[in-house]
Design a protein around this motif. Structure first.
Motif, PDB file in Angstrom:
ATOM      1  N   VAL A  26     -62.342  -2.634   8.504  1.00 46.39           N
ATOM      2  CA  VAL A  26     -62.016  -1.392   9.205  1.00 46.39           C
ATOM      3  C   VAL A  26     -63.309  -0.641   9.466  1.00 46.39           C
ATOM      4  CG1 VAL A  26     -60.730   0.769   9.133  1.00 46.39           C
ATOM      5  CG2 VAL A  26     -59.783  -1.280   8.036  1.00 46.39           C
ATOM      6  N   VAL A  35     -60.943   1.799  13.516  1.00 40.15           N
ATOM      7  CA  VAL A  35     -60.824   0.794  14.567  1.00 40.15           C
ATOM      8  C   VAL A  35     -61.002  -0.581  13.926  1.00 40.15           C
ATOM      9  CG1 VAL A  35     -63.278   0.933  15.188  1.00 40.15           C
ATOM     10  CG2 VAL A  35     -61.626   0.061  16.860  1.00 40.15           C
ATOM     11  N   THR A  36     -60.264  -1.561  14.407  1.00 42.62           N
ATOM     12  CA  THR A  36     -60.285  -2.887  13.798  1.00 42.62           C
ATOM     13  C   THR A  36     -60.437  -3.967  14.875  1.00 42.62           C
ATOM     14  OG1 THR A  36     -57.907  -3.304  13.975  1.00 42.62           O
ATOM     15  CG2 THR A  36     -58.649  -2.043  12.054  1.00 42.62           C
ATOM     16  N   ASP A  39     -57.558  -3.898  17.350  1.00 45.75           N
ATOM     17  CA  ASP A  39     -57.696  -2.977  18.486  1.00 45.75           C
ATOM     18  C   ASP A  39     -58.512  -3.636  19.596  1.00 45.75           C
ATOM     19  OD1 ASP A  39     -57.054   0.100  17.328  1.00 45.75           O
ATOM     20  OD2 ASP A  39     -57.806  -1.262  15.809  1.00 45.75           O
ATOM     21  N   LEU A  84     -53.683  -0.600  20.300  1.00 43.63           N
ATOM     22  CA  LEU A  84     -53.077  -0.561  18.967  1.00 43.63           C
ATOM     23  C   LEU A  84     -52.886   0.899  18.582  1.00 43.63           C
ATOM     24  CD1 LEU A  84     -52.018  -1.894  16.427  1.00 43.63           C
ATOM     25  CD2 LEU A  84     -54.364  -2.098  15.586  1.00 43.63           C
ATOM     26  N   THR A  87     -53.225   2.807  14.366  1.00 46.99           N
ATOM     27  CA  THR A  87     -54.167   1.997  13.587  1.00 46.99           C
ATOM     28  C   THR A  87     -54.085   2.343  12.105  1.00 46.99           C
ATOM     29  OG1 THR A  87     -55.650   1.826  15.504  1.00 46.99           O
ATOM     30  CG2 THR A  87     -56.592   1.321  13.356  1.00 46.99           C
ATOM     31  N   PHE A  97     -46.761   0.200  14.090  1.00 46.47           N
ATOM     32  CA  PHE A  97     -47.848   0.291  15.057  1.00 46.47           C
ATOM     33  C   PHE A  97     -47.396  -0.399  16.345  1.00 46.47           C
ATOM     34  CE2 PHE A  97     -48.581  -3.102  11.943  1.00 46.47           C
ATOM     35  CZ  PHE A  97     -48.603  -4.226  12.740  1.00 46.47           C
TER      36      PHE A  97
END
Length: 263
Positions: A26, A35-36, A39, A84, A87, A97
């Motif tokens: 992450v 944000v990952t 996303d 996404l 998150t 989500f």
């Protein structure tokens, strides 16, 4: 266009779930929001598909916008993408989500899809028709049915943000009187109104246009509306705002049939 939206949402949802099951790091954006990989990969899939199918329609997507990549002009129609939404729910291993794709035309969210890949809930909307869509384990559509908002009756069912509740929201809910509270993350809140599972969604916290456009399109297609606190419909494509950054929303109240007072 809606067929393309649905196909891309399913493809992106499959990738989101791959990352969800595999696990990922992450990161933090400049505004400290998470944000990952999910996303980023979801956004790549959606943008590639939209730009191939509709090369003349500009795209505004959350992760590109965070990197400063925004079309210089948004006259007429444009796409709003949140690859996404929720998150924080994704990171905390919750199920609500969503993948969100919307077409905005002249400030109005006109076409939209919202797909929650973990729960399999899938909603679409276009002018005059909103649908709940059934999806199998192979991400194929198996059935669809029309949905519409319900006439509000007491006690009101209020949907509230699981991760972004505020004192203003709690005060508004208290002022409504007796109310059943449904806590859920992401743009599914709009969809619960659209599918007659709830009556009102007050939002007194910060949102961006990509957070709301797809769900708002589904809600409006189902007969509901999202209004700012002065009673006007929420508009999209907001830039050069004197009191906030581009694409930031003011506070709003989304509601089903018969409406609920904005404030």
């Amino acid at each position: 266009m809606l067929e393309v939206f649905e196909r891309l949402a399913l493809m992106a949802g499959r990738e989101v779930m791959r990352v969800f099951h595999a696990g990922c790091a992450v990161d933090r954006k400049s505004d400290a929001s998470p944000v990952t990989e999910a996303d980023r990969e979801s956004e790549k899939i959606i943008l590639a598909g939209l730009r191939a199918a509709f090369p003349d329609i500009p795209c505004v997507a959350e992760e590109e916008a965070s990197a400063g990549i925004v079309p210089p002009r948004l006259d007429g129609a444009f796409f709003l993408i949140d690859p996404l939404d929720g998150t924080k729910e994704f990171v905390n291993r919750r199920t609500d989500f969503t993948v969100n794709i919307a077409l905005v035309r002249d400030g109005v969210p006109e076409v939209g899809v919202v797909f929650a890949p973990c729960s399999g809930r899938f909603f679409s909307g276009r002018p005059g028709r909103a649908e709940a869509i059934e999806v199998d384990s192979d991400y194929q559509i198996t059935a669809r049915r029309p949905i519409s908002v319900r006439t509000a009756v007491e006690p009101l069912a209020v949907v509230a943000s699981r991760s972004h509740n505020t004192p203003e929201t709690e005060a508004y809910i208290r002022d409504l009187g007796a109310a059943e509270i449904v806590s859920v993350g992401s743009s599914l809140k709009f969809c619960l109104l659209a599918s007659a599972e709830a009556d009102v969604y007050p939002r007194f916290g910060r949102t961006m246009e990509w957070d709301t456009a797809a769900g708002d399109a589904v809600l409006r297609a189902a007969g509901g509306m999202t209004r700012t606190l002065d009673g006007r419909p929420l508009v999209y494509g907001k830039r050069r705002q004197s009191d906030d950054e581009d694409f930031a929303n003011p506070h709003f109240i989304a509601s089903g049939r018969a409406g609920v007072s904005p404030a």
